[in-house]
Design a protein around this motif. Structure first.
Motif, PDB file in Angstrom:
ATOM      1  N   VAL A 241       0.855  -1.230   0.280  1.00 57.01           N
ATOM      2  CA  VAL A 241       0.114   0.099   0.088  1.00 57.01           C
ATOM      3  C   VAL A 241       0.922   1.472  -0.063  1.00 57.01           C
ATOM      4  N   ILE A 242       0.933   2.325  -1.256  1.00 56.06           N
ATOM      5  CA  ILE A 242       1.965   3.030  -1.304  1.00 56.06           C
ATOM      6  C   ILE A 242       1.035   4.426  -0.739  1.00 56.06           C
ATOM      7  N   GLU A 243      -0.437   4.045  -0.724  1.00 49.32           N
ATOM      8  CA  GLU A 243      -1.022   5.628  -0.248  1.00 49.32           C
ATOM      9  C   GLU A 243      -2.748   5.278  -0.135  1.00 49.32           C
ATOM     10  N   SER A 244      -3.329   5.528   1.095  1.00 46.93           N
ATOM     11  CA  SER A 244      -4.673   5.542   1.357  1.00 46.93           C
ATOM     12  C   SER A 244      -5.226   6.877   1.776  1.00 46.93           C
ATOM     13  N   GLY A 245      -6.846   6.766   1.914  1.00 46.62           N
ATOM     14  CA  GLY A 245      -7.496   8.049   2.223  1.00 46.62           C
ATOM     15  C   GLY A 245      -9.282   8.146   1.857  1.00 46.62           C
ATOM     16  N   SER A 246      -9.799   9.164   2.465  1.00 50.86           N
ATOM     17  CA  SER A 246     -11.595   9.207   2.229  1.00 50.86           C
ATOM     18  C   SER A 246     -11.205   8.407   0.441  1.00 50.86           C
ATOM     19  N   PRO A 247     -12.195   8.864  -0.466  1.00 54.56           N
ATOM     20  CA  PRO A 247     -12.499   9.065  -1.858  1.00 54.56           C
ATOM     21  C   PRO A 247     -12.420  10.324  -2.496  1.00 54.56           C
ATOM     22  N   ASP A 248     -12.528  11.233  -1.251  1.00 51.14           N
ATOM     23  CA  ASP A 248     -12.322  12.607  -1.326  1.00 51.14           C
ATOM     24  C   ASP A 248     -10.921  13.373  -1.430  1.00 51.14           C
ATOM     25  N   LYS A 249     -10.407  12.712  -0.707  1.00 48.22           N
ATOM     26  CA  LYS A 249      -8.823  12.202  -1.345  1.00 48.22           C
ATOM     27  C   LYS A 249      -8.055  12.316  -2.008  1.00 48.22           C
ATOM     28  N   MET A 250      -8.389  10.980  -2.375  1.00 50.77           N
ATOM     29  CA  MET A 250      -8.039   9.498  -2.734  1.00 50.77           C
ATOM     30  C   MET A 250      -7.681  10.047  -4.470  1.00 50.77           C
ATOM     31  N   PHE A 251      -8.983  10.858  -4.830  1.00 51.66           N
ATOM     32  CA  PHE A 251      -9.202  10.855  -6.526  1.00 51.66           C
ATOM     33  C   PHE A 251      -9.264  12.349  -7.059  1.00 51.66           C
ATOM     34  N   GLY A 252      -8.979  13.406  -5.346  1.00 49.17           N
ATOM     35  CA  GLY A 252      -9.464  14.858  -5.657  1.00 49.17           C
ATOM     36  C   GLY A 252      -7.576  15.342  -5.255  1.00 49.17           C
ATOM     37  N   GLU A 253      -7.228  14.929  -4.411  1.00 50.93           N
ATOM     38  CA  GLU A 253      -5.998  15.427  -4.199  1.00 50.93           C
ATOM     39  C   GLU A 253      -5.036  14.501  -3.808  1.00 50.93           C
ATOM     40  N   PRO A 254      -4.513  13.134  -4.252  1.00 53.02           N
ATOM     41  CA  PRO A 254      -3.389  12.517  -3.896  1.00 53.02           C
ATOM     42  C   PRO A 254      -2.127  12.817  -3.921  1.00 53.02           C
ATOM     43  N   GLU A 255      -1.581  12.336  -3.210  1.00 53.84           N
ATOM     44  CA  GLU A 255      -0.517  12.488  -2.533  1.00 53.84           C
ATOM     45  C   GLU A 255       0.776  12.281  -3.144  1.00 53.84           C
ATOM     46  N   HIS A 256       0.464  10.667  -3.638  1.00 49.96           N
ATOM     47  CA  HIS A 256       2.054   9.708  -4.253  1.00 49.96           C
ATOM     48  C   HIS A 256       2.109   9.967  -6.178  1.00 49.96           C
ATOM     49  N   ALA A 257       2.957  10.136  -6.599  1.00 55.31           N
ATOM     50  CA  ALA A 257       2.921  10.382  -8.037  1.00 55.31           C
ATOM     51  C   ALA A 257       2.348   9.088  -8.785  1.00 55.31           C
ATOM     52  N   ARG A 258       2.546   8.189  -7.194  1.00 59.33           N
ATOM     53  CA  ARG A 258       2.152   6.463  -8.446  1.00 59.33           C
ATOM     54  C   ARG A 258       1.078   6.600  -8.325  1.00 59.33           C
ATOM     55  N   THR A 259       0.145   7.633  -7.498  1.00 58.82           N
ATOM     56  CA  THR A 259      -1.212   7.580  -7.217  1.00 58.82           C
ATOM     57  C   THR A 259      -2.007   8.462  -8.360  1.00 58.82           C
ATOM     58  N   ARG A 260      -1.508   9.291  -8.934  1.00 58.49           N
ATOM     59  CA  ARG A 260      -1.561  10.580  -9.369  1.00 58.49           C
ATOM     60  C   ARG A 260      -1.295  10.016 -10.984  1.00 58.49           C
ATOM     61  N   GLU A 261      -0.097   9.434 -11.488  1.00 58.98           N
ATOM     62  CA  GLU A 261       0.160   8.841 -12.550  1.00 58.98           C
ATOM     63  C   GLU A 261      -1.038   7.289 -12.804  1.00 58.98           C
ATOM     64  N   PHE A 262      -1.491   6.078 -12.071  1.00 60.28           N
ATOM     65  CA  PHE A 262      -2.096   5.589 -11.903  1.00 60.28           C
ATOM     66  C   PHE A 262      -3.556   6.286 -11.956  1.00 60.28           C
ATOM     67  N   LEU A 263      -4.147   7.371 -11.451  1.00 66.68           N
ATOM     68  CA  LEU A 263      -5.561   7.920 -12.099  1.00 66.68           C
ATOM     69  C   LEU A 263      -5.667   8.521 -13.216  1.00 66.68           C
ATOM     70  N   SER A 264      -4.716   8.890 -13.215  1.00 61.24           N
ATOM     71  CA  SER A 264      -4.426   9.940 -14.564  1.00 61.24           C
ATOM     72  C   SER A 264      -4.609   9.297 -15.407  1.00 61.24           C
ATOM     73  N   ALA A 265      -4.612   7.746 -15.810  1.00 56.91           N
ATOM     74  CA  ALA A 265      -4.387   6.947 -17.013  1.00 56.91           C
ATOM     75  C   ALA A 265      -5.497   6.115 -16.912  1.00 56.91           C
ATOM     76  N   VAL A 266      -6.464   6.570 -15.066  1.00 55.38           N
ATOM     77  CA  VAL A 266      -8.067   5.492 -16.067  1.00 55.38           C
ATOM     78  C   VAL A 266      -9.537   6.416 -15.864  1.00 55.38           C
ATOM     79  N   LEU A 267      -9.043   7.519 -15.539  1.00 58.53           N
ATOM     80  CA  LEU A 267      -9.927   8.654 -15.010  1.00 58.53           C
ATOM     81  C   LEU A 267     -10.503   9.026 -16.344  1.00 58.53           C
TER      82      LEU A 267
END
Length: 267
Positions: A241-267
């Motif tokens: 697990v590299i990052e966790s949080g509420s849906p608002d945080k994870m989909f709105g303001e993720p902190e980890h670069a890998r999370t941002r990279e993943f979400l930008s590819a799937v959203l």
């Protein structure tokens, strides 16, 4: 006298329901889970996201004891799942112990795994009668309630081969709930469905999430669904697990670069 609450859903107290403690799982030279620590509280809806191969489905398979950890321990409701204490030592669990702990867990798979030679009603009642010892009448009453919940009241006597993929998956959801598990595992439950059938299944799961207090642990690539139903979202990468949080945080303001990279590819 029969206990009227013998087959009721277990109470939700907000305490820790699932605990992975330094769990490692390897397949050959590939380390899929790497000393994983994580927990799920009773009554919470937790979604695991991340790239394919990051270990998400392996977590569900470990909880169903379809595979066993190479290192570390797993607890469900305070009991070790694949280990037990004997003579003051922690040793691999006997099958009877595993079955008893695993009764607290229900799973809906990518593929429906219904018994083709059984009616919808019997698919749902078979395990409560044979595993939980419910009476046939009680199991059938429960099954009909669940068929109404998933919108299939008129399909009790149908056979799986006469149902669409979306209908089969809704039967599979009802079958899992019939065991009154403490936690429901959802493994990419829409990935095998035609696109036009996905929304109906996700709507059923949204209704269950909103109308019951069952704990959910969900693996999905349906990010809108994850945002709707989750209390907590966990981002996995390389077995951790590299990052966790509420849906608002994870989909709105993720902190980890890998999370941002993943979400930008799937959203």
């Amino acid at each position: 006298m029969k206990d009227p609450d013998a087959h009721a859903n277990p109470p939700v107290d907000g305490g820790e329901l699932i605990r992975f403690d330094k769990v490692t799982k390897r397949f050959g030279d590939n380390t899929v889970l790497d000393r994983l620590d994580f927990s799920v509280e009773s009554g919470r809806h937790v979604t695991l996201i991340g790239p394919s191969g990051s270990g998400k489905t392996t977590i569900l398979r470990l909880l169903m004891t379809l595979t066993r950890p190479d290192e570390g321990t797993i607890k469900v409701n305070g009991d070790y799942l694949t280990h037990e204490e004997r003579g003051g030592k922690l040793v691999p669990a006997r099958e009877k112990h595993v079955r008893e702990v695993r009764k607290n867990i229900g799973m809906v798979f990518q593929h429906f795994n219904l018994f083709p030679n059984m009616s919808v009603l019997r698919n749902i009642t078979e395990a409560p009668v044979t595993v939980l010892g419910m009476s046939k009448d009680e199991a059938e009453a429960r099954a009909r309630e669940l068929l109404e919940l998933v919108g299939l009241s008129d399909k009790a006597d149908a056979y799986p081969t006469r149902l669409s993929g979306g209908q089969q998956q809704r039967v599979a959801i009802a079958r899992a709930l019939a065991m009154r598990p403490q936690v429901l595992l959802l493994d990419e439950v829409t990935s095998a469905l035609d696109p036009e059938l996905v929304a109906g299944v996700l709507d059923v799961l949204r209704d269950i999430a909103r109308s019951t207090d069952i704990t959910m642990l969900c693996v999905t690539h349906e990010m809108g669904f994850a945002r709707d139903i989750s209390d907590q979202v966990l981002m996995f990468d390389s077995g951790r697990v590299i990052e966790s949080g509420s849906p608002d945080k994870m989909f709105g303001e993720p902190e980890h670069a890998r999370t941002r990279e993943f979400l930008s590819a799937v959203l």
